[in-house]
Design an enzyme around this catalytic site. Sequence first.
Site, PDB file in Angstrom:
ATOM      1  N   CYS A 180      38.414  35.444  41.826  1.00 36.82           N
ATOM      2  CA  CYS A 180      37.747  35.970  43.010  1.00 36.82           C
ATOM      3  C   CYS A 180      36.317  35.476  43.111  1.00 36.82           C
ATOM      4  O   CYS A 180      35.704  35.554  44.170  1.00 36.82           O
ATOM      5  CB  CYS A 180      37.743  37.482  42.946  1.00 36.82           C
ATOM      6  SG  CYS A 180      36.963  38.087  41.456  1.00 36.82           S
ATOM      7  N   TRP A 192      47.443  39.595  39.648  1.00 42.47           N
ATOM      8  CA  TRP A 192      48.107  38.771  38.639  1.00 42.47           C
ATOM      9  C   TRP A 192      47.147  37.800  37.949  1.00 42.47           C
ATOM     10  O   TRP A 192      47.456  37.257  36.899  1.00 42.47           O
ATOM     11  CB  TRP A 192      49.234  37.961  39.262  1.00 42.47           C
ATOM     12  CG  TRP A 192      48.819  37.224  40.496  1.00 42.47           C
ATOM     13  CD1 TRP A 192      49.014  37.616  41.800  1.00 42.47           C
ATOM     14  CD2 TRP A 192      48.089  35.977  40.572  1.00 42.47           C
ATOM     15  NE1 TRP A 192      48.445  36.703  42.662  1.00 42.47           N
ATOM     16  CE2 TRP A 192      47.878  35.692  41.949  1.00 42.47           C
ATOM     17  CE3 TRP A 192      47.602  35.087  39.621  1.00 42.47           C
ATOM     18  CZ2 TRP A 192      47.207  34.557  42.388  1.00 42.47           C
ATOM     19  CZ3 TRP A 192      46.921  33.955  40.047  1.00 42.47           C
ATOM     20  CH2 TRP A 192      46.729  33.691  41.421  1.00 42.47           C
ATOM     21  N   ASN A 193      45.960  37.563  38.545  1.00 40.63           N
ATOM     22  CA  ASN A 193      45.181  36.427  38.019  1.00 40.63           C
ATOM     23  C   ASN A 193      44.457  36.717  36.719  1.00 40.63           C
ATOM     24  O   ASN A 193      44.151  35.810  35.944  1.00 40.63           O
ATOM     25  CB  ASN A 193      44.222  35.911  39.092  1.00 40.63           C
ATOM     26  CG  ASN A 193      43.171  36.942  39.497  1.00 40.63           C
ATOM     27  OD1 ASN A 193      43.360  38.131  39.341  1.00 40.63           O
ATOM     28  ND2 ASN A 193      42.053  36.445  40.005  1.00 40.63           N
ATOM     29  N   GLU A 200      37.772  46.098  44.601  1.00 42.44           N
ATOM     30  CA  GLU A 200      37.308  44.786  44.156  1.00 42.44           C
ATOM     31  C   GLU A 200      38.160  43.771  44.881  1.00 42.44           C
ATOM     32  O   GLU A 200      39.315  43.550  44.528  1.00 42.44           O
ATOM     33  CB  GLU A 200      37.459  44.660  42.636  1.00 42.44           C
ATOM     34  CG  GLU A 200      36.523  45.551  41.853  1.00 42.44           C
ATOM     35  CD  GLU A 200      35.088  45.049  41.875  1.00 42.44           C
ATOM     36  OE1 GLU A 200      34.216  45.732  41.351  1.00 42.44           O
ATOM     37  OE2 GLU A 200      34.845  43.943  42.406  1.00 42.44           O
ATOM     38  N   GLU A 259      32.114  47.591  38.607  1.00 46.33           N
ATOM     39  CA  GLU A 259      32.870  47.714  37.360  1.00 46.33           C
ATOM     40  C   GLU A 259      32.065  47.099  36.229  1.00 46.33           C
ATOM     41  O   GLU A 259      31.474  46.022  36.387  1.00 46.33           O
ATOM     42  CB  GLU A 259      34.233  47.037  37.494  1.00 46.33           C
ATOM     43  CG  GLU A 259      35.102  47.718  38.567  1.00 46.33           C
ATOM     44  CD  GLU A 259      36.540  47.244  38.588  1.00 46.33           C
ATOM     45  OE1 GLU A 259      36.798  46.067  38.294  1.00 46.33           O
ATOM     46  OE2 GLU A 259      37.420  48.073  38.899  1.00 46.33           O
ATOM     47  N   GLY A 268      42.253  43.206  44.308  1.00 47.16           N
ATOM     48  CA  GLY A 268      43.195  42.316  44.966  1.00 47.16           C
ATOM     49  C   GLY A 268      42.599  41.791  46.255  1.00 47.16           C
ATOM     50  O   GLY A 268      41.371  41.728  46.408  1.00 47.16           O
ATOM     51  N   GLU A 270      39.499  31.926  51.523  1.00 47.10           N
ATOM     52  CA  GLU A 270      39.524  31.791  50.057  1.00 47.10           C
ATOM     53  C   GLU A 270      40.688  30.876  49.686  1.00 47.10           C
ATOM     54  O   GLU A 270      41.845  31.204  49.919  1.00 47.10           O
ATOM     55  CB  GLU A 270      39.720  33.181  49.469  1.00 47.10           C
ATOM     56  CG  GLU A 270      39.594  33.307  48.010  1.00 47.10           C
ATOM     57  CD  GLU A 270      39.789  34.752  47.568  1.00 47.10           C
ATOM     58  OE1 GLU A 270      40.635  35.463  48.134  1.00 47.10           O
ATOM     59  OE2 GLU A 270      39.072  35.182  46.657  1.00 47.10           O
TER      60      GLU A 270
HETATM   61  N1  LIG Z   1      36.970  41.360  43.315  1.00 42.03           N
HETATM   62  C1  LIG Z   1      37.654  41.187  42.191  1.00 42.03           C
HETATM   63  O1  LIG Z   1      37.257  41.635  41.096  1.00 42.03           O
HETATM   64  C2  LIG Z   1      38.966  40.450  42.240  1.00 42.03           C
HETATM   65  C3  LIG Z   1      39.555  40.108  41.025  1.00 42.03           C
HETATM   66  C4  LIG Z   1      40.778  39.417  41.063  1.00 42.03           C
HETATM   67  C5  LIG Z   1      41.392  39.086  42.274  1.00 42.03           C
HETATM   68  N2  LIG Z   1      40.779  39.451  43.429  1.00 42.03           N
HETATM   69  C6  LIG Z   1      41.376  39.071  44.714  1.00 42.03           C
HETATM   70  O2  LIG Z   1      42.803  39.297  44.696  1.00 42.03           O
HETATM   71  C7  LIG Z   1      43.453  38.295  45.479  1.00 42.03           C
HETATM   72  C8  LIG Z   1      44.516  37.595  44.640  1.00 42.03           C
HETATM   73  O3  LIG Z   1      45.289  38.527  43.940  1.00 42.03           O
HETATM   74  P1  LIG Z   1      46.706  38.952  44.516  1.00 42.03           P
HETATM   75  O4  LIG Z   1      47.371  37.827  45.194  1.00 42.03           O
HETATM   76  O5  LIG Z   1      47.445  39.674  43.430  1.00 42.03           O
HETATM   77  O6  LIG Z   1      46.252  40.014  45.639  1.00 42.03           O
HETATM   78  P2  LIG Z   1      47.176  41.036  46.444  1.00 42.03           P
HETATM   79  O7  LIG Z   1      46.255  41.867  47.236  1.00 42.03           O
HETATM   80  O8  LIG Z   1      48.294  40.346  47.127  1.00 42.03           O
HETATM   81  O9  LIG Z   1      47.854  41.966  45.303  1.00 42.03           O
HETATM   82  C9  LIG Z   1      47.058  42.722  44.443  1.00 42.03           C
HETATM   83  C10 LIG Z   1      47.882  43.913  43.948  1.00 42.03           C
HETATM   84  O10 LIG Z   1      48.200  44.718  45.066  1.00 42.03           O
HETATM   85  C11 LIG Z   1      49.606  44.931  45.139  1.00 42.03           C
HETATM   86  N3  LIG Z   1      49.949  45.088  46.548  1.00 42.03           N
HETATM   87  C12 LIG Z   1      50.254  44.127  47.454  1.00 42.03           C
HETATM   88  N4  LIG Z   1      50.494  44.675  48.669  1.00 42.03           N
HETATM   89  C13 LIG Z   1      50.335  46.027  48.510  1.00 42.03           C
HETATM   90  C14 LIG Z   1      50.445  47.163  49.374  1.00 42.03           C
HETATM   91  N5  LIG Z   1      50.772  47.028  50.665  1.00 42.03           N
HETATM   92  N6  LIG Z   1      50.212  48.402  48.873  1.00 42.03           N
HETATM   93  C15 LIG Z   1      49.891  48.558  47.563  1.00 42.03           C
HETATM   94  N7  LIG Z   1      49.766  47.540  46.691  1.00 42.03           N
HETATM   95  C16 LIG Z   1      49.988  46.284  47.169  1.00 42.03           C
HETATM   96  C17 LIG Z   1      50.199  43.729  44.451  1.00 42.03           C
HETATM   97  O11 LIG Z   1      51.501  44.027  43.997  1.00 42.03           O
HETATM   98  C18 LIG Z   1      49.216  43.521  43.308  1.00 42.03           C
HETATM   99  O12 LIG Z   1      49.518  44.407  42.258  1.00 42.03           O
HETATM  100  C19 LIG Z   1      42.377  37.331  45.920  1.00 42.03           C
HETATM  101  O13 LIG Z   1      41.942  37.658  47.224  1.00 42.03           O
HETATM  102  C20 LIG Z   1      41.246  37.590  44.929  1.00 42.03           C
HETATM  103  O14 LIG Z   1      39.985  37.267  45.458  1.00 42.03           O
HETATM  104  C21 LIG Z   1      39.569  40.118  43.447  1.00 42.03           C
HETATM  105  O1  LIG Z   2      39.145  37.112  39.712  1.00 39.97           O
HETATM  106  C1  LIG Z   2      38.083  37.678  39.494  1.00 39.97           C
HETATM  107  C2  LIG Z   2      37.862  38.341  38.181  1.00 39.97           C
HETATM  108  O2  LIG Z   2      36.902  39.333  38.341  1.00 39.97           O
HETATM  109  C3  LIG Z   2      37.645  37.343  37.126  1.00 39.97           C
HETATM  110  S1  LIG Z   2      36.167  37.437  36.229  1.00 39.97           S
HETATM  111  O3  LIG Z   2      35.794  38.863  36.075  1.00 39.97           O
HETATM  112  O4  LIG Z   2      35.142  36.685  36.945  1.00 39.97           O
HETATM  113  O5  LIG Z   2      36.472  36.812  34.913  1.00 39.97           O
END
Ligand SMILES: NC(=O)c1ccc[n+]([C@@H]2O[C@H](COP(=O)([O-])OP(=O)(O)OC[C@H]3O[C@@H](n4cnc5c(N)ncnc54)[C@H](O)[C@@H]3O)[C@@H](O)[C@H]2O)c1
Ligand SMILES: O=C[C@H](O)CS(=O)(=O)O
Length: 492
Positions: free
Chosen positions: A299, A165-166, A265, A473, A243, A396
């Site tokens: 993230c 969602w972020n 990611e 990516e 996520g 985090e």
């Molecule tokens: N590395 C990156 O590029 C990156 C970018 C953005 C966010 N993140 C990470 O994501 C996290 C925050 O985002 P969030 O709260 O949406 O994460 P999340 O893992 O709770 O959810 C991410 C996605 O996965 C889905 N999901 C949740 N449980 C699932 C399951 N059991 N099976 C399949 N799909 C499922 C959610 O509906 C959502 O669409 C933080 O840890 C952040 O660091 C990483």
């Molecule tokens: O939340 C992490 C995303 O990758 C954001 S960004 O790519 O750093 O803008």
Amino acid sequence: MSISNALLSKLKDPSLVTDKALIGGDWIAAGDAGKTFEVTNPSTGDVIAVLPDMNRAEASRAIDAAHVAQKVWARKTGKERAAVLRKLYDLMVANADDLATILTIEMGKPFAEAKGEILYGASYVEWFGEEAKRVYGDTIPGHQPDKRIIVIRQPVGVVAAITPWNFPNAMLARKFAPAVAAGCAMISKPAAETPLSALSLAVLAERAGLPAGVFNVVTSKDSPSIGKEFTENEKVRKLTFTGSTEVGRILMRQGADQIMKLGLELGGNAPFIVFDDADIDAAVEGAMISKYRNNGQTCVCANRLYVQSGVYDAFARKLAEKVSAMKVGDGFEAGVSAGPLIDRKALAKVEEHIADAVSKGAAVALGGKPDARGGLFFEPTVLTGVTRDMKVAREETFGPVAPLFRFDTEDEVIEMANNTEFGLASYFYARDVSKIFRVAEALEYGMVGINTGLISTEVAPFGGIKQSGQGREGSKYGIDDYVEMKYLCLSI
Ligand SMILES: NC(=O)c1ccc[n+]([C@@H]2O[C@H](COP(=O)([O-])OP(=O)(O)OC[C@H]3O[C@@H](n4cnc5c(N)ncnc54)[C@H](O)[C@@H]3O)[C@@H](O)[C@H]2O)c1
Ligand SMILES: O=C[C@H](O)CS(=O)(=O)O
């Protein structure tokens, strides 16, 4: 239509927002079970849309549609695919204000940041539109006189994508663009908190001429069920997930039976290190961007700030001064630099981390409690006297909290910075060139920002090591995750 007038009235082109999912070119108003879910504005709590709450059956149909469409799409030339992506890029830029409005109302980030995200997401579409024409192979000198060896690269096939969602536009664009450029077809399951941004991308992709079935969006609150379909359906050749590490681990286990090709990611715990020889004012500017962008909900946010003893007090004072000037409020309010957190669970985690740190001896230099507005608003916070036994050192925070740790030596701070299961982003400020190379090479992270707090760009390989994920990516490497290498051995 269930879209609220509060949203529709803000748009120049209201047809950009939809409350329908997309399967095989058909816009679906309701799931098989007739269930729906609400999307709310985190700033006000108001319902802004009602979406179909789909399940495995719909996800399966979307996969079937993608499987058929992908065969045709893969036969297009790279140049033909590039033309569609270029048109989509132009449409994203032309409609950036509306796309940003949709993003701000469903996610909460300030409009200026949302606009920046749209242009950032569009940059991946532009970049991979160009890369579509450059999926090159090789010829290799034969190992026998009659042998001719050729290496070709072909699209993976059907790709499933699950996004957070972020950054509801950019995290999807960063997957959609290389997949479509390579000749794949995609089924996307956006976060239930922010599905409208994914759907508006699909609306523009259709207008850009992307054929039906190449891009599908399944909306659902039941992400575990959709995830199981994505990992168990044999027509899916790759799952790309952005996520939390916790969910990434679940998906990796679920995909194991199929030896599923994965792009992950995941979570981060970025160290932000300020050495005695740093430009302190530049380091404060970098910390502001790295820590408080998206209200700390990225993230790659600085999660731990390590400041060398010689500059600790000056850095802490200057940072607190800058943070005190931040304006908390609704993303559409002029001058707002911090919107709401996404939900109650996120706010509770921020409060938990602050309470834990204070209970173990940290001091609140600024902020530290929910904003007077109430709701999901929280005061930008600076903690001093933070130590490694506190939760902010290991978890985090994903919120507007800057915990400042003091350190004395280079070896000490490298050990602390690397003492985590995460390995996504890291940052440090220093001016001695030898130190810059020593520290950059010693940090166990996929990305290192040196004298900068903002490293995200489409031209560089974004990704982490350890439990922050696998794959990259963006950049010239990004399309590799969406092609398979095939070796032809020709006897003449
Ligand atoms: N590395 C990156 O590029 C990156 C970018 C953005 C966010 N993140 C990470 O994501 C996290 C925050 O985002 P969030 O709260 O949406 O994460 P999340 O893992 O709770 O959810 C991410 C996605 O996965 C889905 N999901 C949740 N449980 C699932 C399951 N059991 N099976 C399949 N799909 C499922 C959610 O509906 C959502 O669409 C933080 O840890 C952040 O660091 C990483
Ligand atoms: O939340 C992490 C995303 O990758 C954001 S960004 O790519 O750093 O803008």
